[in-house]
Design a protein around this motif. Structure first.
Motif, PDB file in Angstrom:
ATOM      1  N   PHE A  87       0.822  -1.213   0.000  1.00  0.00           N
ATOM      2  CA  PHE A  87       0.000   0.000   0.000  1.00  0.00           C
ATOM      3  C   PHE A  87       0.855   1.262   0.000  1.00  0.00           C
ATOM      4  CE2 PHE A  87      -3.354  -2.919   0.905  1.00  0.00           C
ATOM      5  CZ  PHE A  87      -4.454  -2.338   0.311  1.00  0.00           C
ATOM      6  N   GLY A  88       2.015   1.206   0.623  1.00  0.00           N
ATOM      7  CA  GLY A  88       2.945   2.327   0.580  1.00  0.00           C
ATOM      8  C   GLY A  88       2.437   3.576   1.284  1.00  0.00           C
ATOM      9  N   THR A  89       3.048   4.693   0.921  1.00  0.00           N
ATOM     10  CA  THR A  89       2.718   5.971   1.567  1.00  0.00           C
ATOM     11  C   THR A  89       2.263   7.032   0.570  1.00  0.00           C
ATOM     12  OG1 THR A  89       5.028   6.675   1.415  1.00  0.00           O
ATOM     13  CG2 THR A  89       4.353   5.563   3.459  1.00  0.00           C
ATOM     14  N   LYS A  90       2.269   6.708  -0.722  1.00  0.00           N
ATOM     15  CA  LYS A  90       1.870   7.670  -1.746  1.00  0.00           C
ATOM     16  C   LYS A  90       0.853   7.042  -2.679  1.00  0.00           C
ATOM     17  CE  LYS A  90       6.522   9.567  -1.947  1.00  0.00           C
ATOM     18  NZ  LYS A  90       7.709   9.666  -2.792  1.00  0.00           N
ATOM     19  N   GLY A  91       0.109   7.888  -3.366  1.00  0.00           N
ATOM     20  CA  GLY A  91      -0.818   7.409  -4.376  1.00  0.00           C
ATOM     21  C   GLY A  91      -2.144   6.930  -3.816  1.00  0.00           C
ATOM     22  N   ASP A  92      -2.988   6.452  -4.718  1.00  0.00           N
ATOM     23  CA  ASP A  92      -4.342   6.033  -4.355  1.00  0.00           C
ATOM     24  C   ASP A  92      -4.385   4.911  -3.317  1.00  0.00           C
ATOM     25  OD1 ASP A  92      -5.551   7.934  -6.002  1.00  0.00           O
ATOM     26  OD2 ASP A  92      -5.518   6.601  -7.724  1.00  0.00           O
ATOM     27  N   PRO A  93      -3.579   3.843  -3.461  1.00  0.00           N
ATOM     28  CA  PRO A  93      -3.667   2.774  -2.459  1.00  0.00           C
ATOM     29  C   PRO A  93      -3.392   3.265  -1.034  1.00  0.00           C
ATOM     30  CG  PRO A  93      -2.459   2.006  -4.369  1.00  0.00           C
ATOM     31  CD  PRO A  93      -2.651   3.491  -4.542  1.00  0.00           C
ATOM     32  N   ALA A  94      -2.430   4.164  -0.871  1.00  0.00           N
ATOM     33  CA  ALA A  94      -2.079   4.670   0.459  1.00  0.00           C
ATOM     34  C   ALA A  94      -3.191   5.523   1.056  1.00  0.00           C
ATOM     35  CB  ALA A  94      -0.784   5.470   0.387  1.00  0.00           C
ATOM     36  N   GLY A  95      -4.085   6.011   0.223  1.00  0.00           N
ATOM     37  CA  GLY A  95      -5.200   6.800   0.725  1.00  0.00           C
ATOM     38  C   GLY A  95      -6.467   5.999   0.932  1.00  0.00           C
ATOM     39  N   CYS A  96      -6.494   4.771   0.448  1.00  0.00           N
ATOM     40  CA  CYS A  96      -7.712   3.976   0.489  1.00  0.00           C
ATOM     41  C   CYS A  96      -7.629   2.794   1.457  1.00  0.00           C
ATOM     42  CB  CYS A  96      -8.026   3.462  -0.918  1.00  0.00           C
ATOM     43  SG  CYS A  96      -9.542   2.485  -1.001  1.00  0.00           S
ATOM     44  N   CYS A 125      -8.148  -0.168   0.887  1.00  0.00           N
ATOM     45  CA  CYS A 125      -9.286  -1.050   0.587  1.00  0.00           C
ATOM     46  C   CYS A 125     -10.476  -0.853   1.533  1.00  0.00           C
ATOM     47  CB  CYS A 125      -8.846  -2.509   0.532  1.00  0.00           C
ATOM     48  SG  CYS A 125      -8.273  -2.936  -1.124  1.00  0.00           S
ATOM     49  N   GLN A 126     -10.759   0.391   1.823  1.00  0.00           N
ATOM     50  CA  GLN A 126     -11.905   0.707   2.670  1.00  0.00           C
ATOM     51  C   GLN A 126     -13.051   1.345   1.894  1.00  0.00           C
ATOM     52  OE1 GLN A 126     -11.904  -0.484   5.936  1.00  0.00           O
ATOM     53  NE2 GLN A 126     -10.110  -1.403   4.960  1.00  0.00           N
ATOM     54  N   TRP A 127     -12.839   1.663   0.609  1.00  0.00           N
ATOM     55  CA  TRP A 127     -13.861   2.341  -0.196  1.00  0.00           C
ATOM     56  C   TRP A 127     -15.188   1.585  -0.182  1.00  0.00           C
ATOM     57  CZ3 TRP A 127     -14.990   6.853  -2.138  1.00  0.00           C
ATOM     58  CH2 TRP A 127     -15.912   6.958  -3.167  1.00  0.00           C
ATOM     59  N   PHE A 128     -15.149   0.278  -0.335  1.00  0.00           N
ATOM     60  CA  PHE A 128     -16.378  -0.508  -0.381  1.00  0.00           C
ATOM     61  C   PHE A 128     -16.870  -0.928   1.008  1.00  0.00           C
ATOM     62  CE2 PHE A 128     -14.455  -1.316  -4.583  1.00  0.00           C
ATOM     63  CZ  PHE A 128     -15.457  -0.770  -5.353  1.00  0.00           C
ATOM     64  N   LYS A 129     -16.075  -0.638   2.025  1.00  0.00           N
ATOM     65  CA  LYS A 129     -16.443  -1.052   3.379  1.00  0.00           C
ATOM     66  C   LYS A 129     -17.129   0.059   4.174  1.00  0.00           C
ATOM     67  CE  LYS A 129     -13.727  -4.989   3.828  1.00  0.00           C
ATOM     68  NZ  LYS A 129     -13.777  -6.107   4.722  1.00  0.00           N
ATOM     69  N   LEU A 130     -16.850   1.318   3.829  1.00  0.00           N
ATOM     70  CA  LEU A 130     -17.349   2.458   4.596  1.00  0.00           C
ATOM     71  C   LEU A 130     -18.469   3.182   3.861  1.00  0.00           C
ATOM     72  CD1 LEU A 130     -13.903   3.984   5.668  1.00  0.00           C
ATOM     73  CD2 LEU A 130     -15.404   2.514   7.037  1.00  0.00           C
ATOM     74  N   SER A 131     -19.355   3.804   4.638  1.00  0.00           N
ATOM     75  CA  SER A 131     -20.339   4.697   4.030  1.00  0.00           C
ATOM     76  C   SER A 131     -19.591   5.919   3.502  1.00  0.00           C
ATOM     77  CB  SER A 131     -21.372   5.137   5.071  1.00  0.00           C
ATOM     78  OG  SER A 131     -20.749   5.996   6.020  1.00  0.00           O
ATOM     79  N   GLN A 159      -6.201   6.167   9.737  1.00  0.00           N
ATOM     80  CA  GLN A 159      -7.343   5.428  10.277  1.00  0.00           C
ATOM     81  C   GLN A 159      -7.775   4.310   9.323  1.00  0.00           C
ATOM     82  OE1 GLN A 159      -9.646   9.033  10.673  1.00  0.00           O
ATOM     83  NE2 GLN A 159      -9.725   8.801  12.915  1.00  0.00           N
ATOM     84  N   LYS A 160      -7.706   4.570   8.016  1.00  0.00           N
ATOM     85  CA  LYS A 160      -8.062   3.533   7.045  1.00  0.00           C
ATOM     86  C   LYS A 160      -7.080   2.372   7.121  1.00  0.00           C
ATOM     87  CE  LYS A 160     -10.438   6.731   4.062  1.00  0.00           C
ATOM     88  NZ  LYS A 160     -10.183   7.907   3.256  1.00  0.00           N
ATOM     89  N   ALA A 161      -5.796   2.678   7.300  1.00  0.00           N
ATOM     90  CA  ALA A 161      -4.791   1.624   7.467  1.00  0.00           C
ATOM     91  C   ALA A 161      -5.090   0.816   8.736  1.00  0.00           C
ATOM     92  CB  ALA A 161      -3.394   2.223   7.531  1.00  0.00           C
ATOM     93  N   GLU A 162      -5.473   1.501   9.795  1.00  0.00           N
ATOM     94  CA  GLU A 162      -5.805   0.805  11.048  1.00  0.00           C
ATOM     95  C   GLU A 162      -7.031  -0.095  10.867  1.00  0.00           C
ATOM     96  OE1 GLU A 162      -6.200   4.122  13.723  1.00  0.00           O
ATOM     97  OE2 GLU A 162      -4.011   4.329  13.957  1.00  0.00           O
ATOM     98  N   LEU A 163      -8.000   0.364  10.089  1.00  0.00           N
ATOM     99  CA  LEU A 163      -9.182  -0.469   9.816  1.00  0.00           C
ATOM    100  C   LEU A 163      -8.796  -1.742   9.071  1.00  0.00           C
ATOM    101  CD1 LEU A 163     -11.773   2.276   8.806  1.00  0.00           C
ATOM    102  CD2 LEU A 163     -11.910   0.769  10.800  1.00  0.00           C
ATOM    103  N   ALA A 213     -19.489  -8.402   3.032  1.00  0.00           N
ATOM    104  CA  ALA A 213     -18.430  -7.698   3.765  1.00  0.00           C
ATOM    105  C   ALA A 213     -18.197  -6.295   3.212  1.00  0.00           C
ATOM    106  CB  ALA A 213     -17.125  -8.506   3.703  1.00  0.00           C
ATOM    107  N   TYR A 214     -18.805  -5.987   2.075  1.00  0.00           N
ATOM    108  CA  TYR A 214     -18.626  -4.706   1.399  1.00  0.00           C
ATOM    109  C   TYR A 214     -19.969  -3.982   1.282  1.00  0.00           C
ATOM    110  CZ  TYR A 214     -14.326  -7.016  -0.233  1.00  0.00           C
ATOM    111  OH  TYR A 214     -13.131  -7.683  -0.312  1.00  0.00           O
ATOM    112  N   PRO A 215     -20.404  -3.265   2.308  1.00  0.00           N
ATOM    113  CA  PRO A 215     -21.719  -2.613   2.276  1.00  0.00           C
ATOM    114  C   PRO A 215     -21.930  -1.694   1.072  1.00  0.00           C
ATOM    115  CG  PRO A 215     -20.783  -2.502   4.479  1.00  0.00           C
ATOM    116  CD  PRO A 215     -19.717  -3.066   3.587  1.00  0.00           C
TER     117      PRO A 215
END
Length: 190
Positions: free
Chosen positions: A22-31, A33-39, A50-54, A85-87
């Motif tokens: 996931f790294g620290t830059k770019g789209d993966p580092a900002g997501c 894999c929480q896009w489909f999990k969160l409202s 916080q997304k990394a912690e989730l 698992a993906y609301p």
């Protein structure tokens, strides 16, 4: 080169490798894999840490996907879990359940391949690893929601995180519907 890529279901022992992907830059580092999990409200109110912690908590609680290595180098990730698992999938016009759809198939929602390891067969290996992972966890049907690069050949790498129709076809998936010109719902029985 796909034979050189090794995949494994992610667990607590692979967290550091997953963090590297996931790294620290770019789209993966900002997501993370929480896009489909969160409202949408929760997504907007959650920072990248916080997304990394989730995702870390999800890895600790189960195995939400597979990680790939090329030699000792972590190079990719694919998210794969039951649809439930993906609301956000249930709310999306692309993946919203239709009357003839299986109620809770497994879903491959995301591919991350580190920039320097693209075009080496990593996504193909991740797809095979995701299929194996889902089967080992009792899945009988699996879906993907890829982009159609024939309909939109100018898609950026960031827009291809769902995978591509051609990738899913190589994995034995069939198009079950095209909810838009550039997106497909593809399914495979396991």
């Amino acid at each position: 080169m796909t034979d050189d890529v090794v995949t494994r279901s992610v667990d607590a022992s692979t967290w550091e490798s997953l963090s590297t992907v996931f790294g620290t830059k770019g789209d993966p580092a900002g997501c993370w894999c929480q896009w489909f999990k969160l409202s949408r409200a929760d997504w907007n109110g959650t920072d990248r840490t916080q997304k990394a912690e989730l995702l870390h908590a999800q890895v600790e609680a189960g195995s939400p996907g597979v990680v790939a290595w090329l030699g000792d180098e972590p190079v990719g990730w694919a998210a794969v879990e039951p649809f439930s698992a993906y609301p956000s999938l249930a709310r999306s016009p692309i993946s919203k359940r239709q009357p003839d759809d299986p109620a809770d198939p497994w879903a491959i929602t995301c591919f991350v391949v580190r920039l320097e390891h693209r075009r080496k067969g990593v996504a193909r290996a991740l797809l095979q690893g995701a299929l194996r992972h889902a089967h080992e966890h009792g899945a009988t049907v699996i879906e993907g929601y890829p982009v159609d690069t024939e309909a939109r050949p100018t898609l950026s790498a960031a827009e291809r995180y769902h995978g591509t129709v051609s990738l899913f076809r190589t994995g034995g998936f069939e198009v079950v519907r095209k909810p838009s010109a550039s997106r497909a719902v593809m399914r495979r029985a396991l």
